[in-house]
Design a protein around this motif. Structure first.
Motif, short mmCIF file in Angstrom:
data_model
loop_
_atom_site.label_atom_id
_atom_site.label_comp_id
_atom_site.label_asym_id
_atom_site.label_seq_id
_atom_site.Cartn_x
_atom_site.Cartn_y
_atom_site.Cartn_z
N ASP A 119 64.75 -37.90 -25.59
CA ASP A 119 66.00 -37.36 -25.08
C ASP A 119 67.10 -37.40 -26.13
OD1 ASP A 119 65.99 -40.14 -24.90
OD2 ASP A 119 67.47 -40.17 -23.30
N ALA A 120 67.12 -38.44 -26.97
CA ALA A 120 68.15 -38.57 -27.99
C ALA A 120 68.04 -37.46 -29.03
CB ALA A 120 68.08 -39.93 -28.66
N VAL A 121 66.83 -37.17 -29.50
CA VAL A 121 66.64 -36.15 -30.53
C VAL A 121 66.88 -34.76 -29.96
CG1 VAL A 121 64.94 -35.08 -32.05
CG2 VAL A 121 65.13 -37.56 -31.95
N ARG A 122 66.51 -34.54 -28.72
CA ARG A 122 66.78 -33.24 -28.10
C ARG A 122 68.27 -32.94 -28.05
NH1 ARG A 122 62.62 -33.53 -23.03
NH2 ARG A 122 60.75 -32.74 -24.08
N ARG A 123 69.08 -33.97 -27.88
CA ARG A 123 70.54 -33.75 -27.83
C ARG A 123 71.06 -33.26 -29.18
NH1 ARG A 123 70.60 -38.55 -24.63
NH2 ARG A 123 71.13 -39.80 -26.47
N VAL A 124 70.43 -33.69 -30.26
CA VAL A 124 70.86 -33.28 -31.60
C VAL A 124 70.18 -31.97 -32.00
CG1 VAL A 124 70.89 -33.90 -34.04
CG2 VAL A 124 71.33 -35.64 -32.31
N GLY A 125 68.87 -31.93 -31.86
CA GLY A 125 68.12 -30.72 -32.17
C GLY A 125 67.96 -30.48 -33.66
N PHE A 126 67.18 -29.43 -33.97
CA PHE A 126 66.91 -29.04 -35.35
C PHE A 126 67.43 -27.61 -35.54
CE2 PHE A 126 63.85 -32.25 -34.20
CZ PHE A 126 63.82 -33.09 -35.31
N ASP A 127 68.22 -27.40 -36.54
CA ASP A 127 68.87 -26.12 -36.78
C ASP A 127 67.85 -25.09 -37.27
OD1 ASP A 127 70.43 -24.00 -37.49
OD2 ASP A 127 71.79 -25.12 -38.79
N PRO A 128 67.52 -24.08 -36.47
CA PRO A 128 66.48 -23.11 -36.87
C PRO A 128 66.89 -22.20 -38.03
CG PRO A 128 67.49 -22.46 -34.79
CD PRO A 128 68.01 -23.82 -35.11
N PHE A 129 68.16 -22.25 -38.43
CA PHE A 129 68.57 -21.50 -39.62
C PHE A 129 67.84 -22.01 -40.85
CE2 PHE A 129 71.20 -20.99 -43.39
CZ PHE A 129 71.55 -19.66 -43.34
N LEU A 130 67.52 -23.31 -40.86
CA LEU A 130 66.90 -23.95 -42.02
C LEU A 130 65.39 -23.78 -41.90
CD1 LEU A 130 69.20 -27.06 -41.86
CD2 LEU A 130 69.36 -25.18 -43.51
N LYS A 131 64.84 -22.86 -42.66
CA LYS A 131 63.44 -22.47 -42.49
C LYS A 131 62.48 -23.23 -43.41
CE LYS A 131 64.41 -17.75 -40.91
NZ LYS A 131 63.82 -17.95 -39.57
N ARG A 132 62.91 -23.56 -44.61
CA ARG A 132 61.97 -24.12 -45.58
C ARG A 132 62.38 -25.52 -46.04
NH1 ARG A 132 59.79 -20.93 -43.34
NH2 ARG A 132 59.24 -18.81 -43.91
N VAL A 133 63.36 -25.58 -46.92
CA VAL A 133 63.74 -26.86 -47.52
C VAL A 133 64.79 -27.52 -46.63
CG1 VAL A 133 64.62 -28.00 -49.57
CG2 VAL A 133 63.28 -25.90 -49.79
N ALA A 134 64.34 -28.48 -45.82
CA ALA A 134 65.26 -29.15 -44.91
C ALA A 134 64.64 -30.46 -44.44
CB ALA A 134 65.57 -28.26 -43.70
N HIS A 135 65.42 -31.47 -44.40
CA HIS A 135 65.04 -32.76 -43.81
C HIS A 135 66.31 -33.56 -43.55
CE1 HIS A 135 62.91 -36.36 -42.74
NE2 HIS A 135 63.55 -37.03 -43.67
N THR A 136 67.09 -33.77 -44.62
CA THR A 136 68.35 -34.49 -44.51
C THR A 136 69.27 -33.84 -43.46
OG1 THR A 136 68.24 -35.20 -46.81
CG2 THR A 136 70.40 -35.23 -45.78
N GLU A 137 69.16 -32.52 -43.31
CA GLU A 137 70.08 -31.79 -42.43
C GLU A 137 69.99 -32.25 -40.98
OE1 GLU A 137 69.80 -29.78 -46.17
OE2 GLU A 137 68.25 -30.52 -44.80
N PHE A 138 68.81 -32.65 -40.53
CA PHE A 138 68.70 -33.17 -39.16
C PHE A 138 69.53 -34.43 -39.00
CE2 PHE A 138 66.34 -36.48 -36.71
CZ PHE A 138 66.72 -36.06 -35.45
N PHE A 139 69.48 -35.30 -39.99
CA PHE A 139 70.23 -36.55 -39.92
C PHE A 139 71.73 -36.32 -40.13
CE2 PHE A 139 65.90 -37.75 -41.12
CZ PHE A 139 65.60 -38.62 -40.08
N ILE A 140 72.09 -35.27 -40.86
CA ILE A 140 73.50 -34.89 -40.95
C ILE A 140 74.02 -34.51 -39.57
CG2 ILE A 140 75.09 -33.13 -41.82
CD1 ILE A 140 73.50 -33.12 -44.43
N ASP A 141 73.25 -33.69 -38.85
CA ASP A 141 73.65 -33.29 -37.51
C ASP A 141 73.68 -34.47 -36.54
OD1 ASP A 141 73.89 -30.70 -38.36
OD2 ASP A 141 71.98 -30.02 -37.54
N GLY A 142 72.86 -35.47 -36.80
CA GLY A 142 72.80 -36.64 -35.91
C GLY A 142 73.73 -37.76 -36.30
#
Length: 483
Positions: free
Chosen positions: A406-429
């Motif tokens: 439930d915690a990760v669903r509240r933050v989600g993963f930005d689908p704009f970022l298609k290839r090189v992305a990992h840190t961006e999830f934690f930036i959003d969180g």
């Protein structure tokens, strides 16, 4: 002649002079401010203390704070010249709406006067929108006098005295400004104990400020207006299979994926596996308790993560890459034990092979026009997790972690970022997810295969990098980022 008094005045003058020099050197005040403090007398010392106090408060409250960092400078130069002005306008408007949507900051600075005779709730007074509630703890503690008079005012609601009787000296009943008078302090406090607040503006998360005054004393305290949220609970069941779902995203790497699945089944024969697949020509994957979701071709890394996690029905999910391999050191139960021991945790990361990757995020809001500054500090920890010597608080972890669904669903993963992305999830969180990195939680990494087709998608070139920086500029309201 009182030599003792002269000596004290002389010492006071020396102290003030030294203090003035220190202030000029340290930059608290300018030269003219310091010069005004040089005359003798304790009154000047009080003036100096008040000036310093006011300057500190002003500095704390100052909104337009520019920030700086070494890294990528983000601005409208990342977009075509004919679109820059309109983009800047849209960005400013979206940031304004974001601030309105998030509501006023609940941690606003409130300063209490010293030795105030007013008693009031400092924090913890929460009301439902449009509902009437008694304000707890209101009282006056003052010396005896002929008449006592207090005033209260709000901006987003109305005030009343419950069970008001004839003869009670109350003005403004049912309005935003309320005045209560009495010649008897006991009677006055009885009336204060029955003061109610009712919000008149519907909002699910906001606050009102109450001004409470008596003579020259004034207190300000918050009322939090909030709709209560229902809990979201997951039945943990009786074993690891009902607690955790394994999730992964795959693209053009079926050989690696099959090795991963085989290794999982070696240690966890019945645990559910969810696979999001955006391969160009998807293959059929079958197996017990395995869910294979086909996406449009090359839809992207974060879109796949969103899809996989949207189908999780367990309390936790374990994220793995499709080229990992389970081994004797891969014990999901250890992840769960940590999460259950520290229920506040949202994400717990482990290690891939010998690499226990983690980082901190250093963020400054900056001013409202330019935006903020963000830095990723590699292998910087925040603090040890209390009661867990093998775990440290961090802001981001390696791509192998157990998380609360439930915690990760509240933050989600930005689908704009298609290839090189990992840190961006934690930036959003950042600020929403409590994250730890723990030793002793490892998974293996398969040997890399030569896959030119896969690499052409995985490392698309500079254009994607520029697009990502432009995305950060608008989405995260940043003017500078350093990875």
């Amino acid at each position: 002649m009182n030599y003792s008094l002269l000596f004290k005045l002389f010492l006071t003058g020396l102290c003030l002079t030294a203090l003035g020099v220190y202030v000029m050197q340290s930059g608290f005040l300018d030269v003219t401010d310091a010069a005004s403090l040089l005359p003798l007398g304790t009154r000047n010392l009080q003036f100096f203390e008040q000036r310093l106090y006011n300057r500190n408060i002003e500095a704390f409250l100052r909104k337009n704070r520019s920030c700086s960092c070494e890294g990528y400078t983000l601005n409208v130069q990342h977009v075509p010249a004919n679109e820059q002005e309109d983009l800047q306008r849209r960005r400013s408007e979206e940031y304004r709406q974001y601030q309105l949507r998030m509501g006023p900051k609940m941690e606003s600075l409130l300063l209490a006067q010293s030795n105030s005779p007013l008693q009031y709730p400092i924090q913890g007074f929460v009301v439902a929108p449009l509902a009437k509630s008694v304000i707890p703890g209101l009282a006056l503690h003052a010396q005896k006098r002929r008449k006592y008079k207090v005033s209260l005012s709000v901006s987003k609601g109305v005030l009343s005295v419950k069970d008001l009787l004839d003869g009670d000296q109350v003005e403004g009943q049912g309005q935003s400004n309320l005045t209560i008078s009495s010649s008897n302090i006991t009677h006055l406090n009885d009336l204060l104990s029955r003061v109610t607040y009712t919000s008149t503006i519907y909002h699910i998360r906001t606050k009102d400020m109450v001004n409470f005054s008596f003579d020259n004393y004034e207190a300000i305290f918050p009322i939090v207006i909030k709709r209560l949220s229902l809990p979201v609970l997951y039945d943990p069941g009786t074993d690891i299979n009902s607690q955790v779902t394994i999730t992964t995203k795959t693209f053009l790497r079926y050989d690696e994926l099959n090795i991963l699945i085989k290794s999982i089944r070696q240690f966890y024969p019945k645990i559910k596996i969810i696979i999001a697949d955006d391969s160009l020509e998807p293959l059929n994957l079958t197996g017990d308790n395995l869910e294979h979701y086909i996406m449009p071709p090359a839809q992207g890394w974060f879109a796949g993560r969103n899809l996989a996690i949207s189908q999780v029905t367990t309390k936790y999910f374990l994220w793995v890459d499709d080229d990992y391999i389970f081994n004797n050191g891969t014990r999901i139960e250890s992840f769960v034990e940590i999460m259950e021991k520290v229920p506040e945790l949202d994400v717990v990361g482990g290690a891939v092979g010998q690499d226990q990757f983690f980082f901190r995020l250093q963020y400054e809001e900056g001013d409202e026009e330019e935006g903020g500054c963000l830095r990723r500090l590699h292998r910087r920890k925040l603090q040890l997790v209390p009661g867990l010597e093998s775990c440290i608080f961090v802001d981001g972890v390696v791509n192998y972690f157990l998380a609360r669904t439930d915690a990760v669903r509240r933050v989600g993963f930005d689908p704009f970022l298609k290839r090189v992305a990992h840190t961006e999830f934690f930036i959003d969180g950042l600020g929403d997810l409590l994250i730890a990195s723990c030793k002793g939680l490892s998974v293996g990494h398969q040997k890399k295969r030569k896959q030119s087709k896969y690499r052409s998608f995985r490392f698309p070139g500079q254009k994607d990098g520029r697009n990502k920086l432009a995305h950060h500029y608008f989405k995260n309201h940043l003017k500078c980022i350093r990875y």
